[in-house]
Design a protein around this motif. Sequence first.
Motif, PDB file in Angstrom:
ATOM      1  N   LEU A 142      16.982 -27.625 -53.432  1.00  0.00           N
ATOM      2  CA  LEU A 142      17.850 -28.713 -52.961  1.00  0.00           C
ATOM      3  C   LEU A 142      18.482 -29.431 -54.147  1.00  0.00           C
ATOM      4  N   ARG A 143      17.653 -29.716 -55.153  1.00  0.00           N
ATOM      5  CA  ARG A 143      18.136 -30.457 -56.305  1.00  0.00           C
ATOM      6  C   ARG A 143      19.240 -29.677 -57.006  1.00  0.00           C
ATOM      7  N   ARG A 144      19.005 -28.381 -57.176  1.00  0.00           N
ATOM      8  CA  ARG A 144      19.983 -27.539 -57.853  1.00  0.00           C
ATOM      9  C   ARG A 144      21.250 -27.403 -56.995  1.00  0.00           C
ATOM     10  N   ILE A 181      22.459 -29.585 -54.879  1.00  0.00           N
ATOM     11  CA  ILE A 181      23.207 -30.835 -54.920  1.00  0.00           C
ATOM     12  C   ILE A 181      23.844 -31.032 -56.287  1.00  0.00           C
ATOM     13  N   ALA A 182      23.134 -30.636 -57.350  1.00  0.00           N
ATOM     14  CA  ALA A 182      23.675 -30.830 -58.699  1.00  0.00           C
ATOM     15  C   ALA A 182      24.926 -29.986 -58.914  1.00  0.00           C
ATOM     16  N   THR A 183      25.000 -28.822 -58.273  1.00  0.00           N
ATOM     17  CA  THR A 183      26.124 -27.930 -58.554  1.00  0.00           C
ATOM     18  C   THR A 183      27.169 -27.937 -57.440  1.00  0.00           C
ATOM     19  N   ALA A 184      26.892 -28.625 -56.324  1.00  0.00           N
ATOM     20  CA  ALA A 184      27.862 -28.611 -55.226  1.00  0.00           C
ATOM     21  C   ALA A 184      29.112 -29.392 -55.616  1.00  0.00           C
ATOM     22  N   PRO A 185      30.284 -28.802 -55.458  1.00  0.00           N
ATOM     23  CA  PRO A 185      31.507 -29.545 -55.715  1.00  0.00           C
ATOM     24  C   PRO A 185      31.745 -30.545 -54.575  1.00  0.00           C
ATOM     25  N   SER A 186      32.530 -31.570 -54.820  1.00  0.00           N
ATOM     26  CA  SER A 186      32.761 -32.599 -53.795  1.00  0.00           C
ATOM     27  C   SER A 186      33.158 -32.033 -52.434  1.00  0.00           C
ATOM     28  N   ALA A 235      32.212 -29.705 -50.872  1.00  0.00           N
ATOM     29  CA  ALA A 235      31.065 -29.211 -50.106  1.00  0.00           C
ATOM     30  C   ALA A 235      30.547 -30.263 -49.141  1.00  0.00           C
TER      31      ALA A 235
END
Lengths: 456, 456
Positions: free
Chosen positions: B129-131, B133-138, B140
């Motif tokens: 989840l953390r990864r 969210i960290a890499t999701a572009p806006s 998303a």
Amino acid sequence: MNDFWSGAGVDLHLEPDPADGRRSGLERALRDAVRDGRLAPGTRLPATRRLAADLGVSRGTAKAAYDQLVAEGYLTARQGSGTRVAALPPTPGAEAPRADARTGAPRFDLRPGSPDVGAFPVAAWLRALRRAIATAPSPAYDYGDPRGRIELRTALSGYLGRARGVLAPPERIVITSGYVQGLALLTRVLDGAAVAMEDPGLPFHQEVVRRNGKTVVPVPVDAHGIRAGALGEAAAVVVTPAHQYPTGVTLHPERRRAIGDWARARGGIVVEDDYDGEFRYDRQPVGALQGMAPGQVVYLGTASKTLGPALRLGWMVLPAHLVDAVADAKLHSDHHTETIGQLALAELIDSHAYDRHVRACRLRYRRRRDRLLDRLGPRPGVRGIAAGLHALIEVDDEAEALARAEAEGLAVGALGDHWHSPRPGRPQGLVVGYGTPRERAYPQALEALAKVLEGE
Amino acid sequence: MNDFWSGAGVDLHLEPDPADGRRSGLERALRDAVRDGRLAPGTRLPATRRLAADLGVSRGTAKAAYDQLVAEGYLTARQGSGTRVAALPPTPGAEAPRADARTGAPRFDLRPGSPDVGAFPVAAWLRALRRAIATAPSPAYDYGDPRGRIELRTALSGYLGRARGVLAPPERIVITSGYVQGLALLTRVLDGAAVAMEDPGLPFHQEVVRRNGKTVVPVPVDAHGIRAGALGEAAAVVVTPAHQYPTGVTLHPERRRAIGDWARARGGIVVEDDYDGEFRYDRQPVGALQGMAPGQVVYLGTASKTLGPALRLGWMVLPAHLVDAVADAKLHSDHHTETIGQLALAELIDSHAYDRHVRACRLRYRRRRDRLLDRLGPRPGVRGIAAGLHALIEVDDEAEALARAEAEGLAVGALGDHWHSPRPGRPQGLVVGYGTPRERAYPQALEALAKVLEGE
């Protein structure tokens, strides 16, 4: 501004902030280009040697920036196929099933229907997820109650009471995977054949009602909102009382009473779509209709505008006699809504981080609304500006205005797409959403809009 | 073993591990009791003074343990109402809409249908989840593709190909909110009036088909699986080829061919419910039926058994001509499945943490299966033991066996609940799920089962 890799087949302009260093400026510019969708998934980037030469940086700097973005997941590097933009989503709104969706990514996007997803509270949501997972007991990972988690229903019960004036005991709440699912489930369990819906309104929602076995009866909206006297024999009426979509009208107190009277007299159900009720700018929020007639009203709320549509979290507050039927329909649709997001939202509400976020968004949207009004100047026929994320701007000739918008690369909504049956002589207008554009892009989008309107 | 607060109206036995210290031992014992559901939500705990006296610890130790569990969310402390167990979910399975659900929490739970939710990979899921969210572009966080995220469809495409022999290009995959939603969406878009379903089978799934407008035609299951010759004029047939539910039979190769022939000849659709295909213990997994006839088979898989039902994540692999219709039905049901969970699952698969977890579960379930067989001894009529999370144990008199089970406090499934129309002379048996009980409770549950069977 460097259009440094037109040679790689990509026409891209970067605006690195001089305040950033060379490497981090390059990283940020690339990251933004991928996030914004300007660099499409799969696009091959130039070799570091080429990039370094074009930009006047060292090859080590170029390579370090690529490596960083590979590590962050924006780019992929594979032996033989070079560095490419990772498979990422399309630009905002492009996939949203709005009636006014145009093909391709517009230069300026003022389409309604989405919030500013750039404002999604990433850190707060991650904290809430972490806390939810840390405290969830094992059975939380099993099948759950089709009505949703008691933690979230309890948190919403308090929130809806204080923020929206909704009478919402937890046992009358059903958590859904967004508004559309709530409307679909309710349509299926309603007695009767017809559902009354606002005209103009959102065609997508009308189609959801039809897909679930009911006919749709259009009811005209005027300057006071939906014409309650025209409800007739419908089993239910779907209304947007706080901020009618798309006209932006707030339902007049007399109409509110008349709808309640209709529901009590006929045994009809009022479906209250409170899609942007949190955002009201100039005076006290208008309380939900539900508070006046909790036995007749189904209240539908959602996190789609306050947090983001991607979460697919919505809630229904139901009259007691509908709870079991809706929960049963939910069970046979998808068992229940995903648990971890529910627990995280409960955390967010209980810790008041949700209230803080909504307040911050209200300020931001209000500033955007003010900038829109400033730019338009003293223009007649600007409607629905007291609340929400969109305004209706009346125009003399909608088709001509849309053609000018397209020429400017500006995407906006059209009032004409929202009539149940288009007829000559209907009012004409643009539906302008100010939630969608990223903060930096908003002034240019407003300029484009002003140009379109000045062309009249 | 201390039954230290029977005086508080709660009959509870704690087994603190002597290896833990006094305070952390007490904390852990309390935490387990809440997680297991032994301490019910709302239960008032004794005052710290009482607790300390009963347990022979200092009052400070008792208070520190309470405070810690309040901070973790297991307990709540309010002025005037003392310390209580927080509002938490019921015991596992109690809310699962299984046909054999009994009221109240059984002492021993061998009901089928759920995995060991105590094994949910909490740390790995949180990392994913953390990864994500960290890499999701806006974008998303905005509305997305009704078919689901391309990242997850791409990850599943590779996984299903290598692990289950499914031909699954990403553009033929639709992500759903669990199996039931996939079945519901498909039922709605099928031409024809009737869907053939296995007899015996799961009544809940039959009801899902009926709710979506089709009639259900029962087709008998024998020792080789569903009788392909009896499919007749149905528009589709739903099968569980890897491990038939509830008989545990693996579909015979000749029947697989016959079903493919029927589908090609009639233009019928085969719906492959691969609910536990990952768990096969004694030889190579049986590949999915879909690999043999990708143009005729809709493959349905789910994370409900491998990770947990609470995630509500499933996937459909569709023949090309059904993709658009199913995606459209999904759009009008709930837009699309929640995005962040999809991105996290893609992370989990891409990092191979999913494979590692499935392998670890397979070992654990295989040991449980072996312990079940050891305890039963050389008994005839134990079916479906090569795979999955349940076995069918034939008995002479089902009603008597169930009565003995109830007397022992043992909850099990009944074969009799799975016939489309119960008739005298049907085979009789218990459906025993070994996924559900927590590791520590399993030996006692097996003892109770053995006692029930020895009573014959």
